[in-house]
Design a protein around this motif. Structure first.
Motif, mmCIF file in Angstrom:
data_model
loop_
_atom_site.group_PDB
_atom_site.id
_atom_site.type_symbol
_atom_site.label_atom_id
_atom_site.label_comp_id
_atom_site.label_asym_id
_atom_site.label_seq_id
_atom_site.Cartn_x
_atom_site.Cartn_y
_atom_site.Cartn_z
ATOM 1 N N ARG A 237 11.097 -1.198 9.099
ATOM 2 C CA ARG A 237 11.627 -0.230 8.138
ATOM 3 C C ARG A 237 12.955 -0.746 7.591
ATOM 4 O O ARG A 237 13.881 -1.042 8.339
ATOM 5 N N TYR A 238 13.044 -0.866 6.260
ATOM 6 C CA TYR A 238 14.299 -1.313 5.667
ATOM 7 C C TYR A 238 14.856 -0.300 4.670
ATOM 8 O O TYR A 238 15.983 -0.435 4.189
ATOM 9 N N GLU A 239 14.074 0.743 4.380
ATOM 10 C CA GLU A 239 14.504 1.818 3.492
ATOM 11 C C GLU A 239 13.824 3.083 4.000
ATOM 12 O O GLU A 239 12.910 3.009 4.828
ATOM 13 N N ILE A 240 14.263 4.240 3.539
ATOM 14 C CA ILE A 240 13.778 5.506 4.092
ATOM 15 C C ILE A 240 12.258 5.524 4.245
ATOM 16 O O ILE A 240 11.726 5.919 5.276
ATOM 17 N N ALA B 176 10.113 2.724 3.272
ATOM 18 C CA ALA B 176 9.562 1.401 2.988
ATOM 19 C C ALA B 176 9.595 0.521 4.235
ATOM 20 O O ALA B 176 10.620 0.409 4.909
ATOM 21 N N TYR B 177 8.449 -0.095 4.509
ATOM 22 C CA TYR B 177 8.289 -0.990 5.662
ATOM 23 C C TYR B 177 7.739 -2.317 5.148
ATOM 24 O O TYR B 177 6.897 -2.344 4.249
ATOM 25 N N ALA B 178 8.188 -3.415 5.739
ATOM 26 C CA ALA B 178 7.728 -4.713 5.255
ATOM 27 C C ALA B 178 7.709 -5.735 6.381
ATOM 28 O O ALA B 178 8.446 -5.613 7.368
ATOM 29 N N LEU C 138 0.854 -1.180 0.000
ATOM 30 C CA LEU C 138 0.000 0.000 0.000
ATOM 31 C C LEU C 138 0.889 1.228 0.000
ATOM 32 O O LEU C 138 1.772 1.362 0.839
ATOM 33 N N ASP C 139 0.667 2.115 -0.971
ATOM 34 C CA ASP C 139 1.329 3.425 -0.991
ATOM 35 C C ASP C 139 0.495 4.385 -0.162
ATOM 36 O O ASP C 139 -0.696 4.593 -0.440
ATOM 37 N N HIS D 123 3.545 -5.141 2.754
ATOM 38 C CA HIS D 123 4.520 -4.070 2.537
ATOM 39 C C HIS D 123 3.767 -2.741 2.563
ATOM 40 O O HIS D 123 2.618 -2.665 2.113
ATOM 41 N N LEU D 124 4.411 -1.728 3.105
ATOM 42 C CA LEU D 124 3.789 -0.414 3.117
ATOM 43 C C LEU D 124 4.840 0.633 2.780
ATOM 44 O O LEU D 124 5.898 0.686 3.414
ATOM 45 N N SER D 125 4.569 1.435 1.766
ATOM 46 C CA SER D 125 5.421 2.574 1.407
ATOM 47 C C SER D 125 4.782 3.815 2.001
ATOM 48 O O SER D 125 3.660 4.185 1.613
#
Length: 400
Positions: A243-246, A248-250, A170-171, A198-200
């Motif tokens: 959180r694995y990127e600025i 991005a969460y998964a 989901l964005d 996953h969630l952006s």
């Protein structure tokens, strides 16, 4: 680059496919998207033919390398029929070597989906959906120029689950016009209730060449933005999304492979109007060369290129050796885990010891994790990544 080529083999390869049309251009969007209105008769057959011709021209550049992921972005790719993707993937499977567990992502907007279309996408071979929700609040969606409602977004997730999708992103945006921390957390709580893999989650920014840039809305004050960021991060991690990127969460094991390939400086083909690609190759002397290339941007121009002896490529440039450190850092430092100094040396050809000695200002400002074995942004460094990248660029310039 011979010293570099002895230490780095060819990286993993992905494919990006761009679909440039959308129903309506959002006022914050700076992507290559072109509004066509509801019920537009899109040139599916002509565009598919052009994509396949574009792909065929790219094939000699990949030499039989395996594709680890495919990402279809836009625009709004869910404007195209399931049959369009079925025919595209049939050709991809014959022209390219696909990993047995290849990740295939389709971006979809809840306001462009007909009931039952998800089942067709799943049957065509798409196994990951990225839904452009942005907010579940109807007032916020209206302010963003979105054509769907919060109810549409919830229904789209339900429909995707019914169709068999078990990998959904989901964005979601925050820092929206008039948004309070409570409203931002309401959005997150509703998103979490849908159990996405996953969630952006990213902050609205006013990009050049957008309607919001020329006529900016009133956004939350900076103090409120920090509060939203801190509370939202805590809420997501408490729910088991790491959180694995600025932005991005998964859930464990559900990170986007395609985006990880970008951030780890992997290679990717780009086909479609305005698509960008990055490809590595070794010359007969064993030296590594990295080329960035991009396709004609306007859909009409892209389609005309099918008759043009120049082909679809609108431009290309080789990444020079002195550009590699900053190019690599701009991607790798988006990752929470950063990059090992060994990987830094291998991908940039620069000695880690020299860089480390020149990064003291960044460490003193708390922008880097105190670990001499890794180049890793601290939580503060992730928030001020541009400042950190400037410091790294200056530090590397000092090694010349």
């Amino acid at each position: 680059m011979s010293a570099l080529s002895r230490r780095v083999g060819l990286p993993p390869l992905a494919l990006y496919v761009h679909v440039p049309w959308c129903v309506r251009k959002c006022p914050y969007c700076d992507f290559n998207s072109h509004g066509v209105g509801h019920g537009a008769d899109l040139p599916e057959a002509n565009y598919l033919a052009a994509l396949l011709q574009d792909l065929e021209a790219e094939l000699p550049l990949v030499g039989g390398r395996e594709l680890t992921s495919i990402f279809i972005g836009g625009g709004t790719p869910s404007l195209m029929s399931a049959g369009f993707y079925e025919r595209l993937f049939d050709v991809l499977a014959t022209q390219l070597s696909l990993a047995s567990d290849v990740e295939v992502t389709l971006e979809a907007n809840p306001g462009t989906l007909e009931r039952g279309r998800f089942q067709g996408y799943r049957a065509a071979g798409i196994n990951r959906l990225s839904l452009g929700v942005q907010s579940f609040q109807d007032g916020q969606l209206h302010a963003l120029g979105r054509i769907h409602s919060g109810g549409d977004a919830i229904a789209a997730v339900d429909e995707a689950r019914y169709a068999g999708f078990d990998n959904i992103n989901l964005d979601l945006m925050h820092g929206l016009p008039g948004q309070t921390p409570a409203l931002a957390l309401d959005d997150l709580d509703l998103a979490l209730s849908l159990s996405p893999e996953h969630l952006s989650w990213y902050q609205l920014t006013l990009e050049p060449n957008t309607e919001f840039h020329s006529r900016p809305p009133v956004l939350p004050e900076e103090e409120m933005l920090w509060e939203i960021q801190d509370l939202g991060h805590e809420r997501l991690e408490a729910a088991g999304l790491v959180r694995y990127e600025i932005s991005a969460y998964a859930r464990p094991g559900m990170q986007s492979r395609h985006n990880l390939n970008y951030w780890r400086f992997g290679d990717y083909l780009g086909i479609g109007a305005g698509a960008h690609g990055k490809l590595s190759a070794t010359d007969p002397q064993g030296e590594l060369h990295i080329e960035r290339r991009w396709k004609a941007r306007q859909p009409e121009a892209y389609l005309r290129r099918s008759e043009d002896p120049r082909g679809f490529v609108a431009g290309r440039t080789e990444v020079e050796e002195e550009e590699l450190p900053l190019e690599f850092a701009m991607n790798a430092l988006r990752l929470v885990e950063g990059v090992s100094m060994a990987d830094w040396e291998a991908h940039t050809g620069r000695p880690a010891a020299t860089l480390e000695a020149r990064l003291l200002p960044a460490r003193k400002k708390g922008l880097l994790v105190e670990d001499g074995r890794r180049l890793q942004a601290s939580p503060q460094g992730l928030l001020f990544l541009n400042e950190l990248l400037v410091m790294i660029g200056e530090a590397d310039a000092g090694t010349e």
